[in-house]
Scaffold this motif. Sequence first.
Motif, short mmCIF file in Angstrom:
data_model
loop_
_atom_site.label_atom_id
_atom_site.label_comp_id
_atom_site.label_asym_id
_atom_site.label_seq_id
_atom_site.Cartn_x
_atom_site.Cartn_y
_atom_site.Cartn_z
N ASP A 41 2.12 1.82 -3.66
CA ASP A 41 0.81 2.08 -4.47
C ASP A 41 0.30 3.69 -4.00
N ARG A 42 0.52 3.99 -2.88
CA ARG A 42 0.15 5.55 -2.69
C ARG A 42 0.98 6.38 -3.44
N GLU A 77 0.79 -1.08 -0.09
CA GLU A 77 0.15 0.04 -0.04
C GLU A 77 0.78 1.30 -0.03
N PRO A 78 1.85 1.38 0.88
CA PRO A 78 2.75 2.52 0.76
C PRO A 78 3.11 2.95 -0.76
N THR A 122 -0.63 9.88 -4.11
CA THR A 122 -1.32 10.49 -2.96
C THR A 122 -0.32 10.50 -1.69
N ALA A 123 0.72 10.05 -1.97
CA ALA A 123 1.87 10.18 -1.10
C ALA A 123 3.18 10.61 -1.57
#
Length: 174
Positions: free
Chosen positions: A36-37, A33-34, A42-43
């Motif tokens: 992917d963000r 998830e990190p 989004t990150a």
Amino acid sequence: MLYLYKLIIDKYGWDWLRRFAAQDVVWVRGTQEPADRVEAGTAAVALGTDGMLTPADDVKTRFVLPERDPFMAWAQRAAIFKNAGNPAAAKLYLNWWLSKQTQSDFYMWSVRTDVAPHTGYGHIWDYPNAHLDGFEHFMADRALVERFRQQLTLYVGEVSGAPSPGRLGLHPGR
């Protein structure tokens, strides 16, 4: 991820974690998830994920190898169980996976000594800050792992999100 934070806290201390957590960090479960963000925009940065050493042209994110700070790397384990349902297929798979061609095409370091690392990188065992055998030793001390997890939770709270394998904890049916 616990082991990575253990390495960082062992080097920089719990006060580092307190200051880090105060920076509006989003804590999520797992390592995908990190990444992917960051890829989705989004990150800005992810701590505790992996990336291609030589990324494809359409991949926006970049893996940054720390020069002195700790990171973790370890060879994935594989085995063929004695009573495997189809040992011949398992042998074919492992032979393919460990072949020089497949290992040469892998996006990270190879476990083979006859496969050159990606351009700009050395062999993984040339990086003392990779802690190649540390994860296995850390995980073997289950009491230490649990104490560290509980202490970390005091600083950052419980992480959110679905667990990577789709089930949570030692007793997923409870």
